[in-house]
Design a protein around this motif. Structure first.
Motif, PDB file in Angstrom:
ATOM      1  N   TYR A   1     -94.554 -10.725 -15.631  1.00 52.72           N
ATOM      2  CA  TYR A   1     -93.683 -11.014 -16.760  1.00 52.72           C
ATOM      3  C   TYR A   1     -92.654  -9.919 -17.044  1.00 52.72           C
ATOM      4  N   MET A   2     -93.077  -8.661 -17.054  1.00 52.89           N
ATOM      5  CA  MET A   2     -92.169  -7.573 -17.446  1.00 52.89           C
ATOM      6  C   MET A   2     -91.597  -6.792 -16.274  1.00 52.89           C
ATOM      7  N   GLN A   3     -92.196  -6.939 -15.093  1.00 53.16           N
ATOM      8  CA  GLN A   3     -91.725  -6.193 -13.909  1.00 53.16           C
ATOM      9  C   GLN A   3     -91.494  -4.729 -14.267  1.00 53.16           C
ATOM     10  N   SER A   4     -92.555  -4.099 -14.773  1.00 53.64           N
ATOM     11  CA  SER A   4     -92.453  -2.754 -15.333  1.00 53.64           C
ATOM     12  C   SER A   4     -92.080  -1.684 -14.308  1.00 53.64           C
TER      13      SER A   4
ATOM     14  N   THR B   1     -82.997  -3.732 -25.975  1.00 61.59           N
ATOM     15  CA  THR B   1     -83.043  -3.960 -24.531  1.00 61.59           C
ATOM     16  C   THR B   1     -84.488  -4.105 -24.077  1.00 61.59           C
ATOM     17  N   ILE B   2     -84.802  -5.260 -23.529  1.00 59.74           N
ATOM     18  CA  ILE B   2     -86.134  -5.545 -22.988  1.00 59.74           C
ATOM     19  C   ILE B   2     -85.943  -6.246 -21.648  1.00 59.74           C
ATOM     20  N   HIS B   3     -86.716  -5.849 -20.659  1.00 61.47           N
ATOM     21  CA  HIS B   3     -86.650  -6.494 -19.341  1.00 61.47           C
ATOM     22  C   HIS B   3     -85.248  -6.393 -18.740  1.00 61.47           C
ATOM     23  N   GLY B   4     -84.541  -5.305 -19.093  1.00 62.07           N
ATOM     24  CA  GLY B   4     -83.206  -5.073 -18.569  1.00 62.07           C
ATOM     25  C   GLY B   4     -82.106  -5.878 -19.208  1.00 62.07           C
ATOM     26  N   VAL B   5     -82.431  -6.679 -20.232  1.00 57.48           N
ATOM     27  CA  VAL B   5     -81.449  -7.534 -20.894  1.00 57.48           C
ATOM     28  C   VAL B   5     -81.223  -7.032 -22.320  1.00 57.48           C
ATOM     29  N   SER B   6     -79.967  -6.778 -22.665  1.00 60.92           N
ATOM     30  CA  SER B   6     -79.621  -6.219 -23.976  1.00 60.92           C
ATOM     31  C   SER B   6     -79.070  -7.293 -24.903  1.00 60.92           C
ATOM     32  N   LYS B   7     -79.522  -7.258 -26.153  1.00 63.04           N
ATOM     33  CA  LYS B   7     -79.077  -8.210 -27.163  1.00 63.04           C
ATOM     34  C   LYS B   7     -78.780  -7.476 -28.469  1.00 63.04           C
ATOM     35  N   LYS B   8     -77.710  -7.903 -29.145  1.00 59.57           N
ATOM     36  CA  LYS B   8     -77.434  -7.363 -30.473  1.00 59.57           C
ATOM     37  C   LYS B   8     -78.477  -7.902 -31.445  1.00 59.57           C
TER      38      LYS B   8
ATOM     39  N   ALA C   1     -86.884 -15.920 -23.985  1.00 56.59           N
ATOM     40  CA  ALA C   1     -85.736 -16.416 -23.228  1.00 56.59           C
ATOM     41  C   ALA C   1     -84.510 -15.519 -23.404  1.00 56.59           C
ATOM     42  N   ASP C   2     -84.391 -14.855 -24.559  1.00 58.01           N
ATOM     43  CA  ASP C   2     -83.253 -13.961 -24.803  1.00 58.01           C
ATOM     44  C   ASP C   2     -83.228 -12.800 -23.828  1.00 58.01           C
ATOM     45  N   HIS C   3     -84.393 -12.449 -23.294  1.00 57.98           N
ATOM     46  CA  HIS C   3     -84.488 -11.304 -22.387  1.00 57.98           C
ATOM     47  C   HIS C   3     -84.948 -11.723 -20.991  1.00 57.98           C
ATOM     48  N   HIS C   4     -84.779 -12.998 -20.691  1.00 57.07           N
ATOM     49  CA  HIS C   4     -85.076 -13.547 -19.359  1.00 57.07           C
ATOM     50  C   HIS C   4     -86.513 -13.259 -18.923  1.00 57.07           C
ATOM     51  N   ILE C   5     -87.421 -13.381 -19.884  1.00 57.32           N
ATOM     52  CA  ILE C   5     -88.840 -13.187 -19.603  1.00 57.32           C
ATOM     53  C   ILE C   5     -89.510 -14.557 -19.503  1.00 57.32           C
TER      54      ILE C   5
ATOM     55  N   ASP D   1     -87.915   3.861 -28.299  1.00 57.16           N
ATOM     56  CA  ASP D   1     -88.251   3.339 -26.978  1.00 57.16           C
ATOM     57  C   ASP D   1     -89.755   3.384 -26.755  1.00 57.16           C
ATOM     58  N   VAL D   2     -90.204   2.526 -25.843  1.00 53.94           N
ATOM     59  CA  VAL D   2     -91.628   2.467 -25.513  1.00 53.94           C
ATOM     60  C   VAL D   2     -91.770   2.181 -24.021  1.00 53.94           C
ATOM     61  N   PRO D   3     -92.590   2.956 -23.311  1.00 58.98           N
ATOM     62  CA  PRO D   3     -92.840   2.663 -21.894  1.00 58.98           C
ATOM     63  C   PRO D   3     -93.625   1.361 -21.761  1.00 58.98           C
ATOM     64  N   ILE D   4     -93.178   0.471 -20.902  1.00 60.41           N
ATOM     65  CA  ILE D   4     -93.815  -0.833 -20.754  1.00 60.41           C
ATOM     66  C   ILE D   4     -95.260  -0.696 -20.267  1.00 60.41           C
ATOM     67  N   THR D   5     -95.508   0.233 -19.355  1.00 62.92           N
ATOM     68  CA  THR D   5     -96.866   0.384 -18.806  1.00 62.92           C
ATOM     69  C   THR D   5     -97.846   0.984 -19.811  1.00 62.92           C
ATOM     70  N   SER D   6     -97.365   1.430 -20.968  1.00 62.36           N
ATOM     71  CA  SER D   6     -98.272   2.016 -21.965  1.00 62.36           C
ATOM     72  C   SER D   6     -99.008   0.950 -22.778  1.00 62.36           C
ATOM     73  N   PHE D   7     -98.613  -0.326 -22.654  1.00 69.28           N
ATOM     74  CA  PHE D   7     -99.289  -1.386 -23.400  1.00 69.28           C
ATOM     75  C   PHE D   7    -100.670  -1.652 -22.809  1.00 69.28           C
ATOM     76  N   GLN D   8    -101.638  -1.746 -23.694  1.00 74.79           N
ATOM     77  CA  GLN D   8    -103.023  -2.009 -23.305  1.00 74.79           C
ATOM     78  C   GLN D   8    -103.438  -3.398 -23.790  1.00 74.79           C
TER      79      GLN D   8
END
Length: 198
Positions: A85-88, A121-128, A153-157, A64-71
């Motif tokens: 975009y990510m609604q972190s 799981t990204i942006h609250g959307v899970s994909k296999k 689009a797979d993660h509604h971003i 896992d990675v915290p979204i707000t940690s991206f620089q």
């Protein structure tokens, strides 16, 4: 030749299922980078806060990675990434929970290809997803490297609009992480053992 053979045998020992059952849990903090719009109009984010946990007895893993940690290169890009975009504030982490399903042959350098199947799981959307990577045994430490694409689009971003007028529909994700033997926290053990890929 003898030295090369010893290196290969040593690497094979660490990758065999019976050896994995004895080595327990590995944990690490690594660097994850995503890029979109390359080679022109590059959007790039980097985080050094990616967490990884692998149970070698079962092959189950969690990253896992915290979204707000991206620089980013500039503060405006970072603000748009988090807010637009990510609604972190709402979706605070990206995760991959799965299980190692396949290991390839070990090279002379002690490297092996691995495949993991799981849920991204990204942006609250899970994909296999099935994701491949490379592991390298270095003493008591593993180095994990992987690189894979993610369709927004797979993660509604919403696809970011580039200066060219086109949207960046795919981001390429890369991860580098050292993994060392550890005693995980009880909640981490529960999270990884509850996983069931159906």
């Amino acid at each position: 030749m003898k030295k090369l053979l010893l290196i290969v045998l040593y690497s094979l020992y660490w990758l065999l299922p019976q050896a994995q059952a004895q080595t327990g849990t590995y944990k690490g903090i690594g660097t994850i980078v995503f890029e979109a719009g390359a080679p022109f109009n590059l959007i790039k984010g980097t985080s050094e806060s990616a967490n990884g946990l692998i149970d070698l007895e079962t092959g189950k893993l969690r990253f896992d990675v915290p979204i707000t940690s991206f620089q980013f290169l500039n503060s405006l890009m970072q603000e748009r990434f988090n807010d637009k975009y990510m609604q972190s504030g709402r979706f605070q982490k990206a995760t991959f929970v799965g299980k190692i399903t396949e290991k390839g042959p070990v090279s002379a350098k002690g490297e092996a290809k691995v495949t993991a199947a799981g849920i991204l799981t990204i942006h609250g959307v899970s994909k296999k997803r099935t994701i491949t990577g490379t592991i390298v045994q270095k003493g008591n430490t593993w180095q994990l490297v992987t690189d894979f694409p993610v369709k927004l689009a797979d993660h509604h971003i919403q696809a970011p609009r580039l200066s060219s007028g086109y949207g960046a529909s795919t981001m390429n994700v890369s991860l580098k992480m050292p993994l060392t033997p550890t005693e995980p926290e009880p909640q981490q053990i529960m999270a990884i053992k509850k996983f069931s890929f159906k």
